[in-house]
Design an enzyme around this catalytic site. Sequence first.
Site, mmCIF file in Angstrom:
data_model
loop_
_atom_site.group_PDB
_atom_site.id
_atom_site.type_symbol
_atom_site.label_atom_id
_atom_site.label_comp_id
_atom_site.label_asym_id
_atom_site.label_seq_id
_atom_site.Cartn_x
_atom_site.Cartn_y
_atom_site.Cartn_z
ATOM 1 N N TYR A 199 0.838 -1.209 0.000
ATOM 2 C CA TYR A 199 0.000 0.000 0.000
ATOM 3 C C TYR A 199 0.874 1.262 0.000
ATOM 4 O O TYR A 199 0.468 2.309 -0.481
ATOM 5 C CB TYR A 199 -0.951 -0.026 1.195
ATOM 6 C CG TYR A 199 -2.138 0.899 1.037
ATOM 7 C CD1 TYR A 199 -3.004 0.778 -0.055
ATOM 8 C CD2 TYR A 199 -2.411 1.889 1.971
ATOM 9 C CE1 TYR A 199 -4.096 1.622 -0.206
ATOM 10 C CE2 TYR A 199 -3.506 2.734 1.829
ATOM 11 C CZ TYR A 199 -4.332 2.593 0.739
ATOM 12 O OH TYR A 199 -5.415 3.427 0.595
ATOM 13 N N LYS A 228 -3.616 8.475 3.326
ATOM 14 C CA LYS A 228 -4.947 8.190 3.852
ATOM 15 C C LYS A 228 -5.036 8.510 5.358
ATOM 16 O O LYS A 228 -6.104 8.893 5.853
ATOM 17 C CB LYS A 228 -5.318 6.731 3.607
ATOM 18 C CG LYS A 228 -5.555 6.382 2.145
ATOM 19 C CD LYS A 228 -6.766 7.104 1.569
ATOM 20 C CE LYS A 228 -7.132 6.565 0.194
ATOM 21 N NZ LYS A 228 -8.301 7.248 -0.406
#
Length: 260
Positions: free
Chosen positions: A161, A168
Amino acid sequence: MIDVSSLNLLKSKKALVTGIANDQSIAWGCAKAFHAFGADVAVTYLNEKAKPHVEPLAKEVGAQILMPLDLQHEGQLEDVFEKIEKRWGRLDLCLHSLAFAPKDDLQGRVVDCSRDGFLRAMEISCWSFIRMAKLAEPLMKSGGALFTMTYYGSQMVVEHYNIMGPVKAALESTTRYLAAELGPKGIRVHAISPGPLKTRAASGITAFDKLLQKAQSKAPSRSLVSIDDVGVAVAFLGMDGAKLITGETLYIDGGYHIID
């Protein structure tokens, strides 16, 4: 999808949905749910290449507004809100489902991320939500709800990720601050954190199929989330019955995030 055609719990609400790429998009699940509960929907598409994939979906939910929105094109976001003001005069629900990181930075180590790549990811994935909230605020005259899409990789290190994790995390923190600032006006703000889904955006994550398998095997529900699951949950948060819920990061992942 749950049959809610007789409920109309969002009747007369005006909803903006950004980030639909195709019929597998999370944003599409939300647009369908808003429409099913009775809201009027406005839809954006990225560019002319994306339009043929989005336009039929917009027609399916009777979208009254269909406009391009590429956050890398100066002024397009403002144009969308100007159109909403002229057509509707107000806005009740606003979904931000937009994120981006350059491929080299997304697939490389965080420590190797370029300055330009990091700033671009933050601008498109996080700052744009702040800007969207700023534009929505004067249109939410009787309150409303803002939603953005996040992921579990913001809180835990998820392999592959990479730089989107810190981005995020910033988005989730932004959600809380926006909720605190806009709450006195009756505007709620939420980050929605679905479990892994096969979407166009997810295709850029290395070994994503392994992540899906892990989520399904470890989640208490032993099942993967669907875009319709996400849509109905988001629609609920947009209802008057959820008017005292704000600032949340809502996990819709079959409980995966609670498991070590």
